[in-house]
Design a protein around this motif. Sequence first.
Motif, PDB file in Angstrom:
ATOM      1  N   SER A 229       0.833  -1.211   0.000  1.00  0.00           N
ATOM      2  CA  SER A 229       0.000   0.000   0.000  1.00  0.00           C
ATOM      3  C   SER A 229       0.865   1.259   0.000  1.00  0.00           C
ATOM      4  O   SER A 229       0.369   2.347  -0.244  1.00  0.00           O
ATOM      5  CB  SER A 229      -0.879   0.002   1.252  1.00  0.00           C
ATOM      6  OG  SER A 229      -0.036   0.048   2.402  1.00  0.00           O
ATOM      7  N   GLY A 230       2.156   1.085   0.287  1.00  0.00           N
ATOM      8  CA  GLY A 230       3.035   2.240   0.379  1.00  0.00           C
ATOM      9  C   GLY A 230       3.004   2.874   1.765  1.00  0.00           C
ATOM     10  O   GLY A 230       3.779   3.788   2.060  1.00  0.00           O
ATOM     11  N   ASP A 231       2.118   2.389   2.635  1.00  0.00           N
ATOM     12  CA  ASP A 231       1.975   2.915   3.990  1.00  0.00           C
ATOM     13  C   ASP A 231       3.106   2.373   4.873  1.00  0.00           C
ATOM     14  O   ASP A 231       3.164   1.175   5.158  1.00  0.00           O
ATOM     15  CB  ASP A 231       0.610   2.486   4.538  1.00  0.00           C
ATOM     16  CG  ASP A 231       0.342   3.017   5.941  1.00  0.00           C
ATOM     17  OD1 ASP A 231       1.306   3.504   6.596  1.00  0.00           O
ATOM     18  OD2 ASP A 231      -0.817   2.950   6.383  1.00  0.00           O
ATOM     19  N   ALA A 232       3.995   3.258   5.294  1.00  0.00           N
ATOM     20  CA  ALA A 232       5.194   2.841   6.040  1.00  0.00           C
ATOM     21  C   ALA A 232       4.846   2.226   7.390  1.00  0.00           C
ATOM     22  O   ALA A 232       5.655   1.517   7.988  1.00  0.00           O
ATOM     23  CB  ALA A 232       6.128   4.033   6.231  1.00  0.00           C
ATOM     24  N   LYS A 233       3.633   2.511   7.886  1.00  0.00           N
ATOM     25  CA  LYS A 233       3.257   1.975   9.201  1.00  0.00           C
ATOM     26  C   LYS A 233       2.734   0.536   9.120  1.00  0.00           C
ATOM     27  O   LYS A 233       2.615  -0.137  10.126  1.00  0.00           O
ATOM     28  CB  LYS A 233       2.216   2.882   9.868  1.00  0.00           C
ATOM     29  CG  LYS A 233       2.884   4.141  10.459  1.00  0.00           C
ATOM     30  CD  LYS A 233       1.977   4.938  11.342  1.00  0.00           C
ATOM     31  CE  LYS A 233       0.962   5.738  10.651  1.00  0.00           C
ATOM     32  NZ  LYS A 233       1.039   6.901   9.921  1.00  0.00           N
ATOM     33  N   ARG A 234       2.405   0.115   7.908  1.00  0.00           N
ATOM     34  CA  ARG A 234       1.888  -1.258   7.775  1.00  0.00           C
ATOM     35  C   ARG A 234       3.033  -2.239   7.559  1.00  0.00           C
ATOM     36  O   ARG A 234       3.970  -1.974   6.814  1.00  0.00           O
ATOM     37  CB  ARG A 234       0.877  -1.348   6.625  1.00  0.00           C
ATOM     38  CG  ARG A 234      -0.468  -0.751   7.022  1.00  0.00           C
ATOM     39  CD  ARG A 234      -1.449  -0.788   5.888  1.00  0.00           C
ATOM     40  NE  ARG A 234      -1.949  -2.140   5.612  1.00  0.00           N
ATOM     41  CZ  ARG A 234      -2.784  -2.415   4.613  1.00  0.00           C
ATOM     42  NH1 ARG A 234      -3.189  -1.464   3.809  1.00  0.00           N
ATOM     43  NH2 ARG A 234      -3.207  -3.654   4.431  1.00  0.00           N
ATOM     44  N   GLU A 235       2.918  -3.383   8.241  1.00  0.00           N
ATOM     45  CA  GLU A 235       3.970  -4.388   8.192  1.00  0.00           C
ATOM     46  C   GLU A 235       3.840  -5.228   6.917  1.00  0.00           C
ATOM     47  O   GLU A 235       2.749  -5.673   6.584  1.00  0.00           O
ATOM     48  CB  GLU A 235       3.773  -5.277   9.419  1.00  0.00           C
ATOM     49  CG  GLU A 235       4.951  -6.057   9.862  1.00  0.00           C
ATOM     50  CD  GLU A 235       4.634  -6.699  11.230  1.00  0.00           C
ATOM     51  OE1 GLU A 235       5.138  -6.194  12.231  1.00  0.00           O
ATOM     52  OE2 GLU A 235       3.879  -7.686  11.253  1.00  0.00           O
ATOM     53  N   THR A 236       4.943  -5.467   6.236  1.00  0.00           N
ATOM     54  CA  THR A 236       4.922  -6.292   5.029  1.00  0.00           C
ATOM     55  C   THR A 236       4.861  -7.760   5.411  1.00  0.00           C
ATOM     56  O   THR A 236       4.016  -8.519   4.955  1.00  0.00           O
ATOM     57  CB  THR A 236       6.201  -6.052   4.198  1.00  0.00           C
ATOM     58  OG1 THR A 236       6.311  -4.675   3.951  1.00  0.00           O
ATOM     59  CG2 THR A 236       6.170  -6.810   2.897  1.00  0.00           C
ATOM     60  N   LEU A 237       5.805  -8.143   6.249  1.00  0.00           N
ATOM     61  CA  LEU A 237       5.957  -9.540   6.651  1.00  0.00           C
ATOM     62  C   LEU A 237       6.787  -9.496   7.923  1.00  0.00           C
ATOM     63  O   LEU A 237       7.748  -8.732   8.005  1.00  0.00           O
ATOM     64  CB  LEU A 237       6.711 -10.305   5.560  1.00  0.00           C
ATOM     65  CG  LEU A 237       7.027 -11.786   5.813  1.00  0.00           C
ATOM     66  CD1 LEU A 237       5.778 -12.640   5.602  1.00  0.00           C
ATOM     67  CD2 LEU A 237       8.125 -12.288   4.860  1.00  0.00           C
ATOM     68  N   SER A 238       6.403 -10.268   8.915  1.00  0.00           N
ATOM     69  CA  SER A 238       7.253 -10.380  10.105  1.00  0.00           C
ATOM     70  C   SER A 238       7.054 -11.758  10.695  1.00  0.00           C
ATOM     71  O   SER A 238       6.109 -12.011  11.424  1.00  0.00           O
ATOM     72  CB  SER A 238       6.914  -9.298  11.133  1.00  0.00           C
ATOM     73  OG  SER A 238       7.732  -9.490  12.276  1.00  0.00           O
ATOM     74  N   ARG A 239       7.965 -12.637  10.319  1.00  0.00           N
ATOM     75  CA  ARG A 239       7.838 -14.002  10.797  1.00  0.00           C
ATOM     76  C   ARG A 239       8.911 -14.286  11.853  1.00  0.00           C
ATOM     77  O   ARG A 239       9.783 -13.478  12.123  1.00  0.00           O
ATOM     78  CB  ARG A 239       7.923 -14.982   9.626  1.00  0.00           C
ATOM     79  CG  ARG A 239       6.828 -14.678   8.576  1.00  0.00           C
ATOM     80  CD  ARG A 239       6.326 -15.886   7.863  1.00  0.00           C
ATOM     81  NE  ARG A 239       5.826 -16.858   8.815  1.00  0.00           N
ATOM     82  CZ  ARG A 239       6.267 -18.117   8.946  1.00  0.00           C
ATOM     83  NH1 ARG A 239       7.197 -18.577   8.159  1.00  0.00           N
ATOM     84  NH2 ARG A 239       5.771 -18.915   9.857  1.00  0.00           N
ATOM     85  N   GLY A 240       8.826 -15.447  12.465  1.00  0.00           N
ATOM     86  CA  GLY A 240       9.797 -15.811  13.487  1.00  0.00           C
ATOM     87  C   GLY A 240       9.771 -17.308  13.690  1.00  0.00           C
ATOM     88  O   GLY A 240       8.909 -18.004  13.139  1.00  0.00           O
ATOM     89  N   ALA A 241      10.745 -17.791  14.474  1.00  0.00           N
ATOM     90  CA  ALA A 241      10.850 -19.239  14.686  1.00  0.00           C
ATOM     91  C   ALA A 241      11.193 -19.528  16.137  1.00  0.00           C
ATOM     92  O   ALA A 241      11.672 -18.653  16.872  1.00  0.00           O
ATOM     93  CB  ALA A 241      11.930 -19.821  13.782  1.00  0.00           C
ATOM     94  N   ARG A 242      10.981 -20.780  16.520  1.00  0.00           N
ATOM     95  CA  ARG A 242      11.390 -21.220  17.851  1.00  0.00           C
ATOM     96  C   ARG A 242      12.878 -20.941  18.015  1.00  0.00           C
ATOM     97  O   ARG A 242      13.658 -21.115  17.083  1.00  0.00           O
ATOM     98  CB  ARG A 242      11.127 -22.721  18.005  1.00  0.00           C
ATOM     99  CG  ARG A 242       9.662 -23.040  18.223  1.00  0.00           C
ATOM    100  CD  ARG A 242       9.478 -24.484  18.610  1.00  0.00           C
ATOM    101  NE  ARG A 242       9.428 -25.336  17.432  1.00  0.00           N
ATOM    102  CZ  ARG A 242      10.183 -26.416  17.268  1.00  0.00           C
ATOM    103  NH1 ARG A 242      11.059 -26.769  18.179  1.00  0.00           N
ATOM    104  NH2 ARG A 242      10.070 -27.146  16.185  1.00  0.00           N
ATOM    105  N   LEU A 243      13.259 -20.542  19.213  1.00  0.00           N
ATOM    106  CA  LEU A 243      14.646 -20.122  19.442  1.00  0.00           C
ATOM    107  C   LEU A 243      15.641 -21.224  19.071  1.00  0.00           C
ATOM    108  O   LEU A 243      16.726 -20.934  18.551  1.00  0.00           O
ATOM    109  CB  LEU A 243      14.831 -19.692  20.906  1.00  0.00           C
ATOM    110  CG  LEU A 243      16.128 -18.934  21.192  1.00  0.00           C
ATOM    111  CD1 LEU A 243      16.225 -17.657  20.366  1.00  0.00           C
ATOM    112  CD2 LEU A 243      16.255 -18.607  22.677  1.00  0.00           C
ATOM    113  N   ALA A 244      15.265 -22.482  19.311  1.00  0.00           N
ATOM    114  CA  ALA A 244      16.189 -23.578  18.999  1.00  0.00           C
ATOM    115  C   ALA A 244      16.593 -23.562  17.530  1.00  0.00           C
ATOM    116  O   ALA A 244      17.749 -23.815  17.194  1.00  0.00           O
ATOM    117  CB  ALA A 244      15.554 -24.922  19.365  1.00  0.00           C
TER     118      ALA A 244
END
Length: 446
Positions: A229-244
């Motif tokens: 959208s071009g909106d800098a406040k909106r997140e594109t993608l933010s993934r994560g994983a188990r620490l191990a």
Amino acid sequence: MAGTTERSLEELYRDDAERADSVVFGRKTGVDRRGFLGGAAAMGAVVGGAIPFAANMPGGLIPAALAQPAVAPAAAPKGPQLLKFPGKSEQLVVLGERPLVAETPEHLLDDDTTPTDKFYVRNNGLIPEAAKDPEKWTIKIDGEVNKPLEITLGELKSKFKAQTRRTVLECGGNGRSAFTPTARGNQWTNGGAGCAEWTGVRLGDVLKSAQPKSSAVYTAHYGSDVHLSGDAKRETLSRGARLAKAMDPETMIVWAMNGQPLPNIHGGPVRLVYPGWAGSLSHKWVNRVTLRDKEHDGSGMTEFSYRVPIKPMVPGDKGDPKNMKILESMPVRSVITSPANGTKAAAGTKEVKLRGAAWAGDNTVRQVDVSIDFGATWQRATLGKPKNKFDWQRWTATVKLPSDGYFEIWARATDSKGAMQPHQAGFWNPQGYGGNAMHRIAVLVG
Ligand SMILES: Nc1nc2c(c(=O)[nH]1)N[C@H]1C(S)=C(S)[C@@H](COP(=O)(O)O)O[C@H]1N2
Ligand SMILES: [Mo]
């Protein structure tokens, strides 16, 4: 053609394989085809040659010659759209323009190490401008740590031990196009994967230098690409994983791909690489890794995003978010990288030399088998060893053909735990993850 030509059989097979089958073979799916030689001849006319093993063809099977665009798209008026992007092969197939997504046809995965120009591209947002001063690129480590830190690429190189690994990067949706009914998202065939040499440091070493608290159990990744959208406040993608997984010595922050500075399109100056798990964890243009005390809930972590059913669901159903869990290791897969789908061989050709690659997420590949008779009989391929953990395994085989005609060559890998690729993509889920149906190619002799 059985008197019904309201549209071409090719279209019919794409849109409604079961109905196409009953038009071609004059019977319902599942019924023996031997009595319908006229039908087999009609099918032969569509695929371009007699089908010596027609009697073995599973009902409702879309012939490989029709299921996937043929190799020479220039010949077809409505062939696949090909990528035009600086530094990328013009043979990559565009699956989406905004965001830009392009896959690698299987026959372009024929190198031991996938050249950068042939490597697939997957974006969720807008591609940022290339960094002016890569060495000053900064990554923040914060959250559940005792010593939050900010480190530049230059410091990463000088303060931590570098390593190079050849590992598979594979989109979580790879193989999605094999799901019935169609699952939401880019319709990858098997080309949302590649195997490159990545150079960088262990993510775990960098996280340890920030002194994780005992409460830290999960990562959250952030990068500099902006939402569509071009909106800098909106997140594109933010993934994560188990620490191990983040602490696994093979999980890296990388700055080079195939010995060259990481190209901007692939996340340069720096990206994460989480080998064996969904590609979306391998955050491009990464500028912050936060440690969390619970499963991350960024965009791409909730509802049906990168989640697969706990209890199998009815294909096509809406599904219940409570029945979904995060997709982690990718399933076993093999691809035939030579010859290409749709290859024509001279009349009298009696054997075909095959080459391919196989990989299995966190596991290794135990064996690859190939079939030329729609799976009635199988032959073991010669399987190479991985160069290092999470590398793919190259394989070769030579198959003998009994006559001229239309053949399908099928390849099926089995992983080190005994899991084998299915004939059809199983465990249907709304966004189509983990589709690892066998790869098959059409070869026409004579
Ligand atoms: N910042 C950022 N990182 C990202 C993405 C993205 O859209 N933005 N896409 C992810 C997905 S879904 C995949 S499959 C891989 C693709 O990496 P590639 O484009 O280098 O092949 O990058 C991952 N990292
Ligand atoms: Mo992906």
